[in-house]
Design a protein around this motif. Structure first.
Motif, PDB file in Angstrom:
ATOM      1  N   ASP A 125     -58.805   2.914  88.561  1.00 32.08           N
ATOM      2  CA  ASP A 125     -58.838   2.197  89.832  1.00 32.08           C
ATOM      3  C   ASP A 125     -60.283   2.187  90.353  1.00 32.08           C
ATOM      4  O   ASP A 125     -61.196   2.739  89.742  1.00 32.08           O
ATOM      5  N   GLU A 126     -60.499   1.574  91.500  1.00 34.20           N
ATOM      6  CA  GLU A 126     -61.859   1.441  92.013  1.00 34.20           C
ATOM      7  C   GLU A 126     -62.493   2.796  92.307  1.00 34.20           C
ATOM      8  O   GLU A 126     -63.687   3.002  92.100  1.00 34.20           O
ATOM      9  N   THR A 127     -61.694   3.734  92.778  1.00 33.04           N
ATOM     10  CA  THR A 127     -62.219   5.072  93.080  1.00 33.04           C
ATOM     11  C   THR A 127     -62.674   5.767  91.815  1.00 33.04           C
ATOM     12  O   THR A 127     -63.764   6.360  91.769  1.00 33.04           O
ATOM     13  N   PHE A 128     -61.876   5.692  90.741  1.00 32.92           N
ATOM     14  CA  PHE A 128     -62.263   6.324  89.480  1.00 32.92           C
ATOM     15  C   PHE A 128     -63.545   5.700  88.942  1.00 32.92           C
ATOM     16  O   PHE A 128     -64.472   6.419  88.505  1.00 32.92           O
ATOM     17  N   LYS A 129     -63.628   4.362  88.962  1.00 37.10           N
ATOM     18  CA  LYS A 129     -64.803   3.682  88.406  1.00 37.10           C
ATOM     19  C   LYS A 129     -66.060   4.012  89.194  1.00 37.10           C
ATOM     20  O   LYS A 129     -67.145   4.149  88.617  1.00 37.10           O
ATOM     21  N   ALA A 130     -65.918   4.175  90.511  1.00 39.35           N
ATOM     22  CA  ALA A 130     -67.079   4.538  91.332  1.00 39.35           C
ATOM     23  C   ALA A 130     -67.567   5.948  90.974  1.00 39.35           C
ATOM     24  O   ALA A 130     -68.784   6.179  90.829  1.00 39.35           O
ATOM     25  N   HIS A 131     -66.641   6.897  90.840  1.00 36.87           N
ATOM     26  CA  HIS A 131     -67.015   8.266  90.461  1.00 36.87           C
ATOM     27  C   HIS A 131     -67.598   8.300  89.047  1.00 36.87           C
ATOM     28  O   HIS A 131     -68.551   9.048  88.767  1.00 36.87           O
ATOM     29  N   GLN A 132     -67.025   7.491  88.145  1.00 37.79           N
ATOM     30  CA  GLN A 132     -67.510   7.428  86.767  1.00 37.79           C
ATOM     31  C   GLN A 132     -68.952   6.933  86.727  1.00 37.79           C
ATOM     32  O   GLN A 132     -69.812   7.510  86.037  1.00 37.79           O
ATOM     33  N   LYS A 133     -69.242   5.887  87.473  1.00 40.57           N
ATOM     34  CA  LYS A 133     -70.588   5.319  87.508  1.00 40.57           C
ATOM     35  C   LYS A 133     -71.591   6.317  88.062  1.00 40.57           C
ATOM     36  O   LYS A 133     -72.667   6.515  87.487  1.00 40.57           O
ATOM     37  N   SER A 134     -71.242   6.975  89.159  1.00 36.15           N
ATOM     38  CA  SER A 134     -72.139   7.971  89.754  1.00 36.15           C
ATOM     39  C   SER A 134     -72.393   9.127  88.797  1.00 36.15           C
ATOM     40  O   SER A 134     -73.517   9.628  88.682  1.00 36.15           O
ATOM     41  N   TYR A 135     -71.360   9.541  88.079  1.00 37.93           N
ATOM     42  CA  TYR A 135     -71.486  10.655  87.133  1.00 37.93           C
ATOM     43  C   TYR A 135     -72.426  10.287  85.991  1.00 37.93           C
ATOM     44  O   TYR A 135     -73.301  11.073  85.604  1.00 37.93           O
ATOM     45  N   LEU A 136     -72.285   9.064  85.457  1.00 39.13           N
ATOM     46  CA  LEU A 136     -73.119   8.631  84.334  1.00 39.13           C
ATOM     47  C   LEU A 136     -74.565   8.430  84.751  1.00 39.13           C
ATOM     48  O   LEU A 136     -75.494   8.649  83.966  1.00 39.13           O
ATOM     49  N   GLU A 137     -74.773   8.022  85.984  1.00 37.08           N
ATOM     50  CA  GLU A 137     -76.133   7.804  86.472  1.00 37.08           C
ATOM     51  C   GLU A 137     -76.781   9.082  86.983  1.00 37.08           C
ATOM     52  O   GLU A 137     -77.947   9.079  87.386  1.00 37.08           O
ATOM     53  N   GLY A 138     -76.002  10.170  86.967  1.00 28.51           N
ATOM     54  CA  GLY A 138     -76.540  11.451  87.431  1.00 28.51           C
ATOM     55  C   GLY A 138     -76.723  11.515  88.931  1.00 28.51           C
ATOM     56  O   GLY A 138     -77.422  12.405  89.448  1.00 28.51           O
ATOM     57  N   ASP A 139     -76.080  10.598  89.635  1.00 31.42           N
ATOM     58  CA  ASP A 139     -76.246  10.526  91.091  1.00 31.42           C
ATOM     59  C   ASP A 139     -75.123  11.288  91.802  1.00 31.42           C
ATOM     60  O   ASP A 139     -74.436  10.753  92.660  1.00 31.42           O
ATOM     61  N   VAL A 140     -74.892  12.545  91.382  1.00 30.78           N
ATOM     62  CA  VAL A 140     -73.828  13.355  91.972  1.00 30.78           C
ATOM     63  C   VAL A 140     -74.317  14.780  92.155  1.00 30.78           C
ATOM     64  O   VAL A 140     -75.165  15.271  91.394  1.00 30.78           O
ATOM     65  N   ASP A 141     -73.808  15.444  93.190  1.00 25.55           N
ATOM     66  CA  ASP A 141     -74.095  16.869  93.340  1.00 25.55           C
ATOM     67  C   ASP A 141     -73.033  17.662  92.587  1.00 25.55           C
ATOM     68  O   ASP A 141     -72.134  17.096  91.956  1.00 25.55           O
ATOM     69  N   LYS A 142     -73.122  18.981  92.626  1.00 31.34           N
ATOM     70  CA  LYS A 142     -72.213  19.834  91.861  1.00 31.34           C
ATOM     71  C   LYS A 142     -70.767  19.614  92.278  1.00 31.34           C
ATOM     72  O   LYS A 142     -69.861  19.554  91.434  1.00 31.34           O
ATOM     73  N   GLU A 143     -70.523  19.477  93.580  1.00 30.15           N
ATOM     74  CA  GLU A 143     -69.150  19.289  94.078  1.00 30.15           C
ATOM     75  C   GLU A 143     -68.564  17.978  93.598  1.00 30.15           C
ATOM     76  O   GLU A 143     -67.408  17.911  93.174  1.00 30.15           O
ATOM     77  N   GLU A 144     -69.370  16.909  93.649  1.00 31.26           N
ATOM     78  CA  GLU A 144     -68.890  15.600  93.195  1.00 31.26           C
ATOM     79  C   GLU A 144     -68.662  15.596  91.683  1.00 31.26           C
ATOM     80  O   GLU A 144     -67.734  14.955  91.184  1.00 31.26           O
ATOM     81  N   SER A 145     -69.515  16.321  90.950  1.00 29.47           N
ATOM     82  CA  SER A 145     -69.338  16.431  89.508  1.00 29.47           C
ATOM     83  C   SER A 145     -68.019  17.114  89.170  1.00 29.47           C
ATOM     84  O   SER A 145     -67.277  16.670  88.290  1.00 29.47           O
ATOM     85  N   GLN A 146     -67.695  18.186  89.899  1.00 30.30           N
ATOM     86  CA  GLN A 146     -66.431  18.891  89.683  1.00 30.30           C
ATOM     87  C   GLN A 146     -65.241  18.014  90.038  1.00 30.30           C
ATOM     88  O   GLN A 146     -64.206  18.066  89.379  1.00 30.30           O
ATOM     89  N   GLU A 147     -65.404  17.168  91.056  1.00 26.40           N
ATOM     90  CA  GLU A 147     -64.319  16.270  91.439  1.00 26.40           C
ATOM     91  C   GLU A 147     -64.041  15.267  90.324  1.00 26.40           C
ATOM     92  O   GLU A 147     -62.882  14.973  90.007  1.00 26.40           O
ATOM     93  N   PHE A 148     -65.120  14.749  89.705  1.00 27.37           N
ATOM     94  CA  PHE A 148     -64.933  13.802  88.612  1.00 27.37           C
ATOM     95  C   PHE A 148     -64.289  14.483  87.399  1.00 27.37           C
ATOM     96  O   PHE A 148     -63.415  13.911  86.745  1.00 27.37           O
ATOM     97  N   ILE A 149     -64.688  15.710  87.120  1.00 24.83           N
ATOM     98  CA  ILE A 149     -64.077  16.464  86.022  1.00 24.83           C
ATOM     99  C   ILE A 149     -62.589  16.677  86.286  1.00 24.83           C
ATOM    100  O   ILE A 149     -61.759  16.614  85.373  1.00 24.83           O
ATOM    101  N   GLY A 150     -62.240  16.906  87.562  1.00 30.62           N
ATOM    102  CA  GLY A 150     -60.830  17.016  87.933  1.00 30.62           C
ATOM    103  C   GLY A 150     -60.078  15.718  87.691  1.00 30.62           C
ATOM    104  O   GLY A 150     -58.921  15.725  87.260  1.00 30.62           O
ATOM    105  N   ARG A 151     -60.771  14.589  87.943  1.00 36.49           N
ATOM    106  CA  ARG A 151     -60.145  13.294  87.686  1.00 36.49           C
ATOM    107  C   ARG A 151     -59.941  13.071  86.185  1.00 36.49           C
ATOM    108  O   ARG A 151     -58.951  12.474  85.763  1.00 36.49           O
ATOM    109  N   LEU A 152     -60.885  13.559  85.381  1.00 34.42           N
ATOM    110  CA  LEU A 152     -60.722  13.459  83.928  1.00 34.42           C
ATOM    111  C   LEU A 152     -59.486  14.238  83.479  1.00 34.42           C
ATOM    112  O   LEU A 152     -58.742  13.795  82.596  1.00 34.42           O
TER     113      LEU A 152
END
Length: 608
Positions: free
Chosen positions: A369-396
């Protein structure tokens, strides 16, 4: 825009993981049915027709229903009472013992043997008399399996009570229902297959007429997560892949000797449809849907997360038995490179895009969904802090859970969905061992060879590749040393002079059977192959060390080896093997050659 308030949804919530007094579960549900005028969730009961037929017959048997809490014992008692014409108001009067006068017989109902008061405990003497001698007094008794024998042992001692207690113990231990000399059927509801019952529960819930109330709801078809979850569980859009995979997990639980009562299956299905971490009691109701949609949090209601109780806090999840059991499969915490690369890079990698499109982009509700794709893009671009990175890993993790229940059968080999679990050989164990044996086919030689190799590695402590013989060795005594080089004997896997190794079904469970002699005095040595043992042996054979469950399995295999060696000693005695020379001893020591195959080398020990 308003929602229609469904009394059916509110009723279904009561089956979910909400706090309740389990001893009053059946009574609470019945009161709710009467208060709301709701049609009950009807699951076709396996034993009910036979119970009713028994008590309607001219020579009825006394019946004891046992099993774990939630297996439906109270339900069976109530249904038999009603079918035989028992008044509803008498059933509801709260008395533990009820009686029903029928032509030429009286039937006594004890809906919970552990609830007998001191004044009522003499009824056990009458129960013992009915079981031993028959007569015109018969009983239908419900008792949890842990309390059944205890209640008998607490009864006032008589010869009849002591005798019947022994008979009941024997029936339980030997998993039998009847003894030819006694007027008794002992039905253990814990032997009811959870996987088959689950399919009945799903059918009863998703096809319940209460869903007709949703026809007036404006959110139904497009956005309501409750309706979406019901549709996915019904399975019309995915060829029942979700239902089939979950049935497989429950089948594996049964094979691993973990029984799941019907009450827990109802809880599971209710939570699958209604679970949401931000809802009241973590279960959605109709009036909460607008806020969930407004907050863009519908993806948190994912049926694939709810299967594992992810809508609950960790403590509540662990305390809820069905979720504790399913989480032992580790689905979502395990993975493989293909799956993770597809989830993270699939949108940009041409060789991964077809899978990404099929299993992520196509599911705009719980997939990409749009939320997943937004988190995915930020993660790949390295534009995330540690908390946001953990949130994306939780989504995975959530997406891995979804993939396990949504990858269609044609892609299972490529994606290897069982890599998403702690038990990567589970699918093979279910399909190529259990179901193949159930269809009266032999297990493929390559599987038997792998198991033999694993057993040899565990037994000898050496990294052997031998698959055509089981090697028996010790460390010079019968101690359970990790490395055992003193060769005792070898057993041919292929049939030869009474020796053989095979996998069979016994009482519906896979069994590795080792035959050592043509003589009936030397009985085969067997090892039950439940899921955990099968995984352990297979991983050891492939050079892995599954430490998470290795200790108990390792000890089980050493005990199996000890039983083999004991039978070897019995065979030697039967064959009149020569005694060792008292002045010298020749030991055969195991060695590995360059190809990893075992051979022996003689060492002579002389005594002065």
């Amino acid at each position: 825009m308003t929602t229609y308030q469904s009394s059916w949804i509110n009723f279904l919530r009561q089956y979910g993981p909400i706090p309740r007094n389990d001893n009053m579960y059946d009574e609470a549900i019945q009161r709710s049915i009467q208060r709301k005028g709701m049609e009950p969730i009807k699951v076709e009961p396996e034993y009910l027709p036979n119970l009713i037929e028994n008590f309607n017959s001219g020579y009825p048997q006394t019946i004891i229903l046992t099993g774990t809490a939630g297996d439906g014992k109270t339900f069976y008692c109530r249904e038999v009472w009603t079918a035989l014409g028992g008044p509803k108001e008498v059933w509801d009067n709260g008395n533990t013992i009820k009686s029903l006068e029928l032509p030429e017989k009286t039937i006594f109902f004890i809906k919970d043997l552990s609830e007998l008061s001191e004044e009522d405990k003499n009824i056990i003497n009458n129960l013992a008399d009915s079981i031993k001698n028959g007569g015109n007094k018969v009983f239908l008794v419900a008792a949890n399996d842990g309390q059944l024998i205890e209640a008998w042992k607490k009864a006032d001692y008589t010869y009849d009570v002591a005798e019947v207690t022994g008979i009941i113990e024997d029936l339980l231990v030997n998993e039998k229902e009847e003894h030819p000399d006694y007027n008794l059927q002992l039905i253990n509801l814990s032997r009811t297959n959870s996987a088959r019952t689950f399919q009945k529960v799903v059918k009863s819930v998703v096809e319940h007429p209460g869903w007709n109330e949703c026809g007036n709801c404006l959110y139904r078809e497009s956005t309501c997560p409750i309706w979406e979850n019901r549709k996915r569980l019904k399975g019309t859009d995915d060829n029942n892949v979700l239902k089939s995979r979950l049935t497989n997990l429950l089948e594996l639980c049964e094979l691993n000797e973990v029984h799941i009562p019907i009450r827990h299956l109802l809880l599971l299905v209710s939570n699958m449809i209604l679970g949401h971490p931000e809802a009241k009691d973590k279960l959605m109701s109709c009036n909460q849907i607008p806020k969930i949609l407004e907050d863009n949090s519908a993806s948190k209601a994912s049926i694939y997360r709810n299967i594992f109780g992810e809508n609950l806090n960790p403590r509540r999840r662990e305390q809820t038995e069905i979720f504790s059991i399913l989480n032992r499969f580790g689905i979502g915490t395990e993975s493989n490179n293909l799956i993770d690369n597809m989830l993270i890079y699939g949108n940009d990698e041409p060789e991964l895009f077809n899978l990404y499109d099929k299993y992520m982009l196509s599911d705009t509700y719980y997939g990409a969904d749009e939320t997943f794709k937004a988190h995915q893009k930020s993660y790949l671009e390295g534009d995330v802090d540690k908390e946001e990175s953990q949130e994306f890993i939780g989504r995975l993790r959530s997406q891995r859970q979804r993939l396990f229940f949504s990858v269609d059968d044609n892609d299972v080999e490529e994606i290897k969905i069982w890599d998403l679990t702690t038990f990567k050989y589970a699918g093979e164990f279910l399909e190529s061992v259990y179901r193949r044996l159930g269809n009266e086919k032999r297990v493929q030689p390559k599987i038997l060879s792998r198991l033999v190799k694993g057993i040899n590695r565990i037994s000898t402590g050496l990294l052997t590749k031998d698959t055509d013989k089981i090697f028996l060795s010790t460390s010079g005594s019968h101690s359970q040393s990790k490395i055992s080089r003193v060769f005792e004997s070898e057993i041919s896997v292929r049939p030869s002079r009474g020796e053989s190794v095979d996998i069979t079904l016994e009482n519906g469970k896979p069994l590795l059977s080792v035959k050592m002699s043509l003589s009936p005095e030397i009985r085969p040595v067997s090892l039950k192959l439940h899921l955990v043992r099968y995984e352990f042996i297979s991983r050891v054979a492939e050079g892995e060390l599954p430490g998470s469950f290795s200790r108990e399995c390792y000890e089980d295999l050493l005990a199996f080896k000890s039983r083999l060696i004991n039978q070897l000693e019995a065979r030697r005695k039967l064959e009149g093997a020569d005694e060792y020379d008292s002045d010298r001893l020749v030991l055969e020591l195991l060695r590995l050659n360059n190809e990893g195959m075992l051979y022996t080398r003689s060492v002579e020990v002389e005594f002065e």
